[in-house]
Design a protein around this motif. Structure first.
Motif, mmCIF file in Angstrom:
data_model
loop_
_atom_site.group_PDB
_atom_site.id
_atom_site.type_symbol
_atom_site.label_atom_id
_atom_site.label_comp_id
_atom_site.label_asym_id
_atom_site.label_seq_id
_atom_site.Cartn_x
_atom_site.Cartn_y
_atom_site.Cartn_z
ATOM 1 N N PHE A 45 -2.922 -6.429 9.979
ATOM 2 C CA PHE A 45 -2.966 -7.666 9.877
ATOM 3 C C PHE A 45 -4.213 -7.900 11.135
ATOM 4 O O PHE A 45 -4.211 -7.365 12.016
ATOM 5 N N TRP B 155 -4.231 -10.528 6.083
ATOM 6 C CA TRP B 155 -3.242 -9.230 5.551
ATOM 7 C C TRP B 155 -4.359 -8.414 5.100
ATOM 8 O O TRP B 155 -4.755 -8.820 3.861
ATOM 9 N N ALA C 60 5.190 -11.051 4.769
ATOM 10 C CA ALA C 60 4.218 -9.961 4.297
ATOM 11 C C ALA C 60 4.931 -8.720 4.470
ATOM 12 O O ALA C 60 4.979 -7.902 3.513
#
Length: 70
Positions: free
Chosen positions: A19, A37, A59
């Protein structure tokens, strides 16, 4: 800063997700900004650290779910 080539999905073979967090403001004792991401090239805005953590957690859960299908 982390840079990845076209064919490189993850910078480290044992990493779950990568990230890029850009904090634009710090107001009301919390952060506001964007999180990207890297593997999915998806970007989301966040209005608090709690919201950022929820985005990261979602995520990672999605990534772990996809890894179990392989």
């Amino acid at each position: 800063m982390l840079y990845m080539g076209k064919d490189e999905k993850r910078p480290h073979k044992n990493s779950i997700a990568t990230f890029v967090i850009h904090v634009k403001h710090c107001q009301n004792s919390t952060w506001q900004g964007t999180v990207t991401w890297a593997e999915e090239n998806k970007q989301e805005n966040f209005r608090s650290v709690l919201e950022l953590l929820k985005l990261l957690d979602g995520a990672v859960e999605k990534t772990q779910g996809l890894n179990h299908l392989e």
